[in-house]
Design an enzyme around this catalytic site. Structure first.
Site, mmCIF file in Angstrom:
data_model
loop_
_atom_site.group_PDB
_atom_site.id
_atom_site.type_symbol
_atom_site.label_atom_id
_atom_site.label_comp_id
_atom_site.label_asym_id
_atom_site.label_seq_id
_atom_site.Cartn_x
_atom_site.Cartn_y
_atom_site.Cartn_z
ATOM 1 N N TYR A 12 -10.586 -13.132 2.947
ATOM 2 C CA TYR A 12 -10.998 -14.411 3.527
ATOM 3 C C TYR A 12 -10.264 -15.541 2.817
ATOM 4 O O TYR A 12 -10.097 -15.519 1.601
ATOM 5 C CB TYR A 12 -12.509 -14.599 3.393
ATOM 6 C CG TYR A 12 -13.291 -13.562 4.180
ATOM 7 C CD1 TYR A 12 -13.143 -13.457 5.556
ATOM 8 C CD2 TYR A 12 -14.163 -12.685 3.538
ATOM 9 C CE1 TYR A 12 -13.835 -12.498 6.281
ATOM 10 C CE2 TYR A 12 -14.873 -11.724 4.255
ATOM 11 C CZ TYR A 12 -14.701 -11.634 5.625
ATOM 12 O OH TYR A 12 -15.385 -10.690 6.343
ATOM 13 N N HIS A 46 -14.767 -18.564 6.883
ATOM 14 C CA HIS A 46 -15.637 -18.234 5.753
ATOM 15 C C HIS A 46 -15.976 -19.481 4.936
ATOM 16 O O HIS A 46 -16.005 -19.430 3.698
ATOM 17 C CB HIS A 46 -14.986 -17.153 4.878
ATOM 18 C CG HIS A 46 -15.959 -16.127 4.367
ATOM 19 N ND1 HIS A 46 -16.669 -16.316 3.205
ATOM 20 C CD2 HIS A 46 -16.320 -14.913 4.846
ATOM 21 C CE1 HIS A 46 -17.431 -15.247 2.997
ATOM 22 N NE2 HIS A 46 -17.250 -14.394 3.980
HETATM 23 C C1 GCO Z 1 -18.431 -11.261 8.008
HETATM 24 C C2 GCO Z 1 -18.810 -11.722 6.632
HETATM 25 C C3 GCO Z 1 -18.868 -10.701 5.531
HETATM 26 C C4 GCO Z 1 -19.416 -11.318 4.268
HETATM 27 C C5 GCO Z 1 -20.140 -10.289 3.422
HETATM 28 C C6 GCO Z 1 -20.732 -10.890 2.159
HETATM 29 O O1 GCO Z 1 -18.289 -12.123 8.844
HETATM 30 O O2 GCO Z 1 -18.366 -10.063 8.241
HETATM 31 O O3 GCO Z 1 -18.239 -12.938 6.350
HETATM 32 O O4 GCO Z 1 -17.703 -9.992 5.330
HETATM 33 O O5 GCO Z 1 -18.410 -11.919 3.561
HETATM 34 O O6 GCO Z 1 -21.107 -9.686 4.180
HETATM 35 O O7 GCO Z 1 -21.300 -9.898 1.377
HETATM 36 MG MG MG Z 2 -18.329 -14.112 8.308
#
Ligand code: GCO
Ligand code: MG
Length: 458
Positions: free
Chosen positions: A210, A266
């Site tokens: 991210y 994110h």
């Molecule tokens: C997504 C999320 C996850 C989170 C994670 C944190 O959209 O799938 O952003 O990847 O970052 O669940 O623990």
């Molecule tokens: Mg997410």
């Protein structure tokens, strides 16, 4: 002997019905008129089981992978006074797993044992306020475990999959998106093509981690200065914001117009930078851009919506169902990204989904690897029954390890999640296997810093 007993019961019920109707008639001032209760025989198909009580509640913690870091998964098991009848629910909060387990094992048994397993709404409402201070991720995850387990039990009692209890199917299966990443647009496009070949209609594209972590930007000055910890991540916000439109351009060129492309910011950019990024990808027609603002920046939404036309998916970091009301009523988002265990389970999630029907805001439940297979099943049951469904993240693809650990896991065909038709949530846990993979003390490392070492909210 048996016959006589049931005969007695029927007579007693008729008597009670007559008495009840008689006294109701009295209250309504009909005394004197002839009101007689038609004898009513409860048909066999309508006879539910006798009420069952909760006998025990406990948390089961298990790793999502046999080795390596993996996620800390938490499942709640609720046993009832009916032999063999139990339910499972997801309470996974990977980064603070032991805190959730303590909340479940220390505070739930006393609260739940002896209560009626049928009264889900009452259990949810009463546990929610039982601590007075409420609505944080630890306690909400604990409630979710209990809530989903009670839905599982109700489904088993009814002999029906949970989606039937929620209103029945309004789609034949659950359409999904899956995520791919890569260091260059070409590498990402390659992965998108593979997903398309597997039948996927929606793919989320990311440049490495991210925010482009690990692939974009160099020279983290704070590291050279010895600031922070060695393991802290570095993000170059400007380089990331420039790279994302190029990624979309490259992937569209290679993969064509038909595939739906999504992206997760994110929450990592400053509000105006996030707005500009969205404007710069408009021409590539993203299906949605996810979490462009952090939850601390909600006052930017009106400006955001007037500045860009890209559909927005938002909300995995919200804890509180109330946080969704205003943005939904004001149409700030197109999709709500609820982390179902984070807000307290199926009961509150269904309420938000139904609210979405009135404002045309649709669901894309959060479905990463740190939702247990039990949680994925709960989400898929809601997806089948909710008209305001938009799409589902993940679900349906599980390792052999997870399939052995959780018999009855969802499956996926042609990009669609398929739910088995077993009563309840249709999923179990192999407890003997679970004890072999205890949780680790992974407190989470969401420490992302910019060049000078200041923290970026992830
Ligand atoms: C997504 C999320 C996850 C989170 C994670 C944190 O959209 O799938 O952003 O990847 O970052 O669940 O623990
Ligand atoms: Mg997410």
């Amino acid at each position: 002997m048996k016959k006589e007993k049931s005969h007695y019961k029927t007579d007693r019920r008729k008597f009670l019905q007559t008495v009840t109707l008689g006294s109701a008639a009295g209250l309504l001032g009909f005394a004197g008129n002839k009101v007689s209760a038609a004898p009513y025989e409860v048909p066999a198909y309508a006879k539910a089981m006798a009420p069952v009580k909760i006998k025990s509640v406990k948390a089961i913690g298990v790793k999502s992978t046999p080795e390596g870091r993996g996620s800390n998964l938490i499942v709640v098991k609720v046993e009832t006074t009916e032999p063999g009848l139990y339910g499972l629910g997801c309470a996974t909060f990977t980064q603070r797993a032991e805190a959730v387990i303590t909340a479940i094992n220390k505070y739930m048994p006393d609260f739940c044992i002896g209560r009626d397993a049928d009264n889900i709404e009452d259990m949810w409402q009463s546990f929610y306020v039982s601590s007075y201070w409420r609505n944080g991720p630890v306690l909400n995850n604990a409630i979710s475990g209990l809530d989903q387990a009670l839905w599982d039990i109700k489904g088993k009692r009814a002999g029906m999959p949970v989606y039937q209890l929620l209103g029945g199917k309004c789609r034949f299966a659950v359409d999904t998106y899956t995520s791919v990443s890569g260091a260059t647009p070409e590498a990402i496009a390659d992965n998108v093509l593979k997903q398309m070949a597997a039948g996927q209609r929606h793919v989320r594209i990311q440049l490495g981690g991210y925010g482009g972590v690990g692939t974009i930007g160099s020279d983290p000055d704070f590291k050279k200065a010895g600031f922070g910890m060695e393991r802290d991540s570095y993000m170059d916000e400007a380089a990331y914001a420039r790279a994302v439109p190029k990624m979309f351009e490259g992937v569209r060129k290679i993969c064509g117009e038909e595939i739906e492309l999504c992206h997760d910011i994110h929450e990592r950019l400053q509000p105006m930078d996030a707005i500009n990024l969205c404007r710069n990808v408009e021409e590539y027609r993203p299906f949605f851009i996810e979490d462009p603002l952090s939850p601390e920046n909600t006052s930017w939404w009106p400006q955001f919506r007037h500045s860009t036309i890209v559909p927005i998916a938002m909300g995995e970091l919200f804890n509180n169902v109330n946080e969704f009301v205003e943005p939904m009523a004001e149409h700030y988002f197109d999709y709500i990204r609820i982390h179902v265990s984070q807000i307290g389970g199926i009961t509150p999630a269904m309420k938000v989904a139904k609210l979405g029907e009135w404002f045309n805001v649709r669901t894309i439940w959060h479905g990463p690897g740190d939702v247990s297979p039990v949680g994925h099943s709960a989400q898929a049951h809601m997806d089948l029954a909710n008209w305001s469904f938009g799409l589902q993240e993940g679900g349906g693809v599980f390792s052999d390890f997870l399939r052995e650990l959780f018999p009855g896991c969802l499956t996926k065909e042609n990009g669609y999640i398929i739910v088995n038709d077993k009563p309840g949530l249709g999923i179990d846990i192999n407890e003997k296997m679970a004890v072999k993979y205890p949780l680790d003390n992974n407190a989470g490392n969401w420490t992302v810093r910019r060049k000078d070492g200041s923290i970026i909210r992830p």
